[in-house]
Design an enzyme around this catalytic site. Sequence first.
Site: not given
Length: 237
Positions: A33-36
């Site tokens: 995933g990512n931090r958005s």
Amino acid sequence: GEGAERGRDLQGLRVVVSAGGTREPIDPVRFLGNRSSGRQGVAVACAAADRGAEVTLVAAHIDANVLAAASVSPRVRVVRAGTAAELGDAVREAAVGADVVVMAAAVADYRVAEVSAHKLSKEQADGPEVSLHLVQTEDILAGLASGRAPGQTIVGFAAETPAPDETLLERGRRKAVRKGADLLAVNRVGWAEGFEVDVNALLVLDRRGELVAEARGDKRAVADALWDGIRKIRAER
Ligand code: CTP
Ligand code: CA
């Protein structure tokens, strides 16, 4: 204030906004995933709805309290998407007949080539190191830009960590020209900037890399400035 001045200037527009971070599965319990947080994309969707547009929000992973803000607007329809592939399908479906598509989602660039049907275990590993085989996802924005219907406006977002030897504008210009979208909104990110915070700074570039608008402030102010830029380039064509 500015909100009142803008009024319902997007009334009659059908818009699609993607927001949040995709999650690419590794096995049934893990993902890349990512931090958005989805805040900026949700702000773009809500600003459009408040200005009279009919909005489809294609929501990847978004903080629950952030998504709740969008769900209360009667002119925002929410469609959920998990992976980059699901987001691509949902955006393309919603984009049929839409006037503007804004890709604010943080889309994974790579997915796991073969998702394991069972939870990976250290027991199966040969030693202390393990590799994941990743393959590129499709570029949804580039596909929308090359296949856009006449009169349709395609907008991308780029979160950048510029190298010391180049400015945010220089870096954004290269990406704007490469992507082929009508507009690219470029913002600076870092460990302490851009994510999970309510303020943002944005450069809005056209497909030639020319600066169309610049905004700084909370994510709603930035969203309103982006819609001003979108209105401006649509009026010029
Ligand atoms: N995007 C997309 N599909 C992808 C990756 C990105 O549609 N597979 C969109 C994003 O939603 C965003 C824009 O492309 O609107 C720019 O994303 P960014 O990650 O900055 O672009 P990339 O081409 O992936 O470049 P980089 O290698 O710097 O990540
Ligand atoms: Ca990327």
